[in-house]
Scaffold this motif. Structure first.
Motif, PDB file in Angstrom:
ATOM      1  N   ASN A  22       6.272  -6.404  31.594  1.00 44.84           N
ATOM      2  CA  ASN A  22       5.106  -6.313  32.494  1.00 44.84           C
ATOM      3  C   ASN A  22       3.901  -5.628  31.872  1.00 44.84           C
ATOM      4  OD1 ASN A  22       6.255  -7.712  34.761  1.00 44.84           O
ATOM      5  ND2 ASN A  22       7.649  -5.969  34.937  1.00 44.84           N
ATOM      6  N   LEU A  23       4.145  -4.747  30.916  1.00 46.89           N
ATOM      7  CA  LEU A  23       3.022  -4.167  30.176  1.00 46.89           C
ATOM      8  C   LEU A  23       2.398  -5.256  29.295  1.00 46.89           C
ATOM      9  CD1 LEU A  23       1.218  -1.881  29.147  1.00 46.89           C
ATOM     10  CD2 LEU A  23       3.058  -1.216  27.567  1.00 46.89           C
ATOM     11  N   ALA A  24       3.255  -6.032  28.624  1.00 44.79           N
ATOM     12  CA  ALA A  24       2.742  -7.143  27.787  1.00 44.79           C
ATOM     13  C   ALA A  24       1.937  -8.120  28.640  1.00 44.79           C
ATOM     14  CB  ALA A  24       3.913  -7.858  27.098  1.00 44.79           C
ATOM     15  N   ALA A  25       2.483  -8.496  29.803  1.00 43.48           N
ATOM     16  CA  ALA A  25       1.789  -9.452  30.686  1.00 43.48           C
ATOM     17  C   ALA A  25       0.473  -8.870  31.208  1.00 43.48           C
ATOM     18  CB  ALA A  25       2.709  -9.832  31.848  1.00 43.48           C
ATOM     19  N   SER A  26       0.478  -7.582  31.524  1.00 43.52           N
ATOM     20  CA  SER A  26      -0.741  -6.931  32.046  1.00 43.52           C
ATOM     21  C   SER A  26      -1.820  -6.858  30.969  1.00 43.52           C
ATOM     22  CB  SER A  26      -0.420  -5.515  32.551  1.00 43.52           C
ATOM     23  OG  SER A  26       0.511  -5.578  33.598  1.00 43.52           O
ATOM     24  N   LEU A  27      -1.419  -6.517  29.746  1.00 47.10           N
ATOM     25  CA  LEU A  27      -2.389  -6.492  28.647  1.00 47.10           C
ATOM     26  C   LEU A  27      -2.950  -7.895  28.406  1.00 47.10           C
ATOM     27  CD1 LEU A  27      -0.441  -4.118  26.209  1.00 47.10           C
ATOM     28  CD2 LEU A  27      -2.673  -3.601  27.229  1.00 47.10           C
ATOM     29  N   GLY A  28      -2.080  -8.900  28.552  1.00 45.20           N
ATOM     30  CA  GLY A  28      -2.506 -10.292  28.402  1.00 45.20           C
ATOM     31  C   GLY A  28      -3.539 -10.691  29.445  1.00 45.20           C
ATOM     32  N   VAL A  29      -3.305 -10.284  30.689  1.00 40.80           N
ATOM     33  CA  VAL A  29      -4.227 -10.593  31.788  1.00 40.80           C
ATOM     34  C   VAL A  29      -5.570  -9.881  31.563  1.00 40.80           C
ATOM     35  CG1 VAL A  29      -4.603 -10.047  34.243  1.00 40.80           C
ATOM     36  CG2 VAL A  29      -2.516 -11.174  33.539  1.00 40.80           C
ATOM     37  N   LEU A  30      -5.502  -8.718  30.905  1.00 41.47           N
ATOM     38  CA  LEU A  30      -6.735  -7.972  30.594  1.00 41.47           C
ATOM     39  C   LEU A  30      -7.360  -8.476  29.283  1.00 41.47           C
ATOM     40  CD1 LEU A  30      -5.463  -4.428  31.623  1.00 41.47           C
ATOM     41  CD2 LEU A  30      -7.096  -5.832  32.887  1.00 41.47           C
ATOM     42  N   PRO A 223      12.227 -11.079  37.296  1.00 40.43           N
ATOM     43  CA  PRO A 223      12.945 -11.615  36.122  1.00 40.43           C
ATOM     44  C   PRO A 223      13.858 -12.791  36.450  1.00 40.43           C
ATOM     45  CG  PRO A 223      13.182  -9.225  36.250  1.00 40.43           C
ATOM     46  CD  PRO A 223      12.536  -9.658  37.507  1.00 40.43           C
ATOM     47  N   SER A 224      14.412 -12.818  37.667  1.00 40.49           N
ATOM     48  CA  SER A 224      15.323 -13.924  37.994  1.00 40.49           C
ATOM     49  C   SER A 224      14.556 -15.251  38.129  1.00 40.49           C
ATOM     50  CB  SER A 224      16.113 -13.622  39.277  1.00 40.49           C
ATOM     51  OG  SER A 224      15.229 -13.426  40.350  1.00 40.49           O
ATOM     52  N   PHE A 225      13.235 -15.173  38.250  1.00 44.36           N
ATOM     53  CA  PHE A 225      12.397 -16.385  38.283  1.00 44.36           C
ATOM     54  C   PHE A 225      11.760 -16.654  36.912  1.00 44.36           C
ATOM     55  CE2 PHE A 225      12.749 -15.094  42.685  1.00 44.36           C
ATOM     56  CZ  PHE A 225      12.919 -16.297  43.347  1.00 44.36           C
ATOM     57  N   GLY A 226      12.133 -15.804  35.927  1.00 44.44           N
ATOM     58  CA  GLY A 226      11.590 -15.969  34.572  1.00 44.44           C
ATOM     59  C   GLY A 226      10.100 -15.709  34.510  1.00 44.44           C
ATOM     60  N   GLU A 227       9.635 -14.759  35.339  1.00 50.62           N
ATOM     61  CA  GLU A 227       8.199 -14.464  35.380  1.00 50.62           C
ATOM     62  C   GLU A 227       7.944 -12.964  35.325  1.00 50.62           C
ATOM     63  OE1 GLU A 227       6.737 -16.327  38.946  1.00 50.62           O
ATOM     64  OE2 GLU A 227       6.342 -18.208  37.901  1.00 50.62           O
ATOM     65  N   SER A 228       6.784 -12.611  34.813  1.00 49.93           N
ATOM     66  CA  SER A 228       6.360 -11.210  34.884  1.00 49.93           C
ATOM     67  C   SER A 228       5.930 -10.940  36.325  1.00 49.93           C
ATOM     68  CB  SER A 228       5.181 -10.963  33.946  1.00 49.93           C
ATOM     69  OG  SER A 228       4.005 -11.554  34.511  1.00 49.93           O
ATOM     70  N   ILE A 229       5.782  -9.678  36.663  1.00 54.05           N
ATOM     71  CA  ILE A 229       5.358  -9.315  38.027  1.00 54.05           C
ATOM     72  C   ILE A 229       3.938  -9.832  38.305  1.00 54.05           C
ATOM     73  CG2 ILE A 229       4.493  -7.006  37.376  1.00 54.05           C
ATOM     74  CD1 ILE A 229       6.281  -7.936  40.699  1.00 54.05           C
ATOM     75  N   ILE A 230       3.145  -9.966  37.243  1.00 55.50           N
ATOM     76  CA  ILE A 230       1.754 -10.441  37.396  1.00 55.50           C
ATOM     77  C   ILE A 230       1.754 -11.901  37.864  1.00 55.50           C
ATOM     78  CG2 ILE A 230      -0.510 -10.637  36.247  1.00 55.50           C
ATOM     79  CD1 ILE A 230       0.640  -7.743  36.248  1.00 55.50           C
ATOM     80  N   ASN A 231       2.640 -12.700  37.280  1.00 52.94           N
ATOM     81  CA  ASN A 231       2.749 -14.113  37.688  1.00 52.94           C
ATOM     82  C   ASN A 231       3.460 -14.247  39.028  1.00 52.94           C
ATOM     83  OD1 ASN A 231       1.680 -14.674  35.201  1.00 52.94           O
ATOM     84  ND2 ASN A 231       3.080 -16.342  34.748  1.00 52.94           N
ATOM     85  N   TYR A 232       4.461 -13.400  39.233  1.00 47.33           N
ATOM     86  CA  TYR A 232       5.324 -13.536  40.410  1.00 47.33           C
ATOM     87  C   TYR A 232       4.633 -13.083  41.698  1.00 47.33           C
ATOM     88  CZ  TYR A 232       9.466 -13.045  43.398  1.00 47.33           C
ATOM     89  OH  TYR A 232      10.372 -13.148  44.427  1.00 47.33           O
ATOM     90  N   ASP A 233       3.994 -11.925  41.636  1.00 54.21           N
ATOM     91  CA  ASP A 233       3.262 -11.445  42.820  1.00 54.21           C
ATOM     92  C   ASP A 233       2.212 -10.422  42.388  1.00 54.21           C
ATOM     93  OD1 ASP A 233       2.287 -10.486  45.185  1.00 54.21           O
ATOM     94  OD2 ASP A 233       4.225 -10.080  46.117  1.00 54.21           O
ATOM     95  N   ALA A 234       1.030 -10.941  42.110  1.00 57.54           N
ATOM     96  CA  ALA A 234      -0.045 -10.107  41.548  1.00 57.54           C
ATOM     97  C   ALA A 234      -0.542  -9.036  42.508  1.00 57.54           C
ATOM     98  CB  ALA A 234      -1.200 -10.996  41.111  1.00 57.54           C
TER      99      ALA A 234
END
Length: 255
Positions: A22-30, A223-234
């Motif tokens: 989720n840190l990786a995904a958050s940095l990506g979104v930023l 994780p059970s949906f194969g998504e970061s928290i940013i994709n799953y529920d921002a």
């Protein structure tokens, strides 16, 4: 020049993989370019971003034994601006295979030299041990984030980890910094959670991130949906917490 951050704690279940993904995904979104390296044989960071672990043929194992370059092992994932070097259960064997190699602690550091300039941040999800895999990650890293669960035994083993970091600084990586201690699984309703936060802040003050990761159902579902928290529920608490953490790290590193 990318900054390499290892997410490490030899205690299991403290939120290392959740934080790495989720840190990786958050940095990506930023809008930062991020490489996430799964250095845990359980491969949860790999599956947590929607990559089928069974189909992984090359990944962290191969870059550690230098049979493939990081570029050859990179996989795209569901998170924007995030590349992944995946893991597989085979990674368990690497500790045995590297044991009699010369400079075995520097295998990852050497491998990452070729891609360090291509990313803003390289995040390494470490295994819950202080073995050769974690040693490689800490030798390659510029800094380390230590997740600490807001539970009774939270500080148990922290001394051992800090001593390991000290000896790595002495022997293998004098430039290794502690990026920060990250309090995870915080529940404001529990007196114990609040006591742990106070205790950690009192002992380590400036080393502790301002951001605290709250206990959040969505974080465990993602994780059970194969998504970061940013994709799953921002809009969830977990997403807000990790975006805050990413902003805190960006701010700290832009000084």
């Amino acid at each position: 020049m990318g900054k390499i951050i290892a997410i490490a704690n030899q205690k299991g279940g403290v939120g290392k993989t959740t934080t790495s993904v989720n840190l990786a995904a958050s940095l990506g979104v930023l809008e930062k370019k991020v490489l996430l390296i799964d250095a845990d044989p359980q491969a949860n960071a790999t599956s947590g971003l929607g990559i089928d672990v069974e189909s992984v043929e090359i990944g962290t194992y191969q870059i550690l034994e230098h049979s493939h370059t990081p570029k050859e092992t990179v996989v795209k994932c569901s998170a924007p601006n995030v590349d992944v070097i995946p893991a597989h259960i085979d990674l368990v064997a690497i500790e045995i295979e590297l044991v009699d190699k010369e400079n075995r602690e520097y295998m990852l550091k050497k491998a990452l030299e070729s891609v360090k300039d291509e990313y803003d941040y390289i995040i390494i999800d470490c295994a819950p041990s202080l073995g050769l895999l974690t040693l490689n990650a800490l030798t390659a890293a510029d800094s380390v984030v230590i997740p600490i669960q807001c539970e009774y035994f939270a500080l148990e083993g922290l001394g051992k980890l800090l001593n390991t970091i000290k000896s790595i600084q002495k022997i293998h990586n004098p430039d290794l910094d502690i990026e920060g201690l990250l309090l995870t699984m915080y529940d404001s309703r529990l007196r114990l959670s609040n006591q742990v936060v106070e205790e950690v802040q009192k002992h380590f003050n400036d080393m502790v991130f301002d951001t605290v990761i709250q206990r959040n159902v969505k974080l465990s579902e993602a994780p059970s949906f194969g998504e970061s928290i940013i994709n799953y529920d921002a809009t969830s608490k977990g997403a807000v917490n990790y975006i805050n953490l990413a902003q805190e790290i960006i701010k700290k590193n832009s000084k």
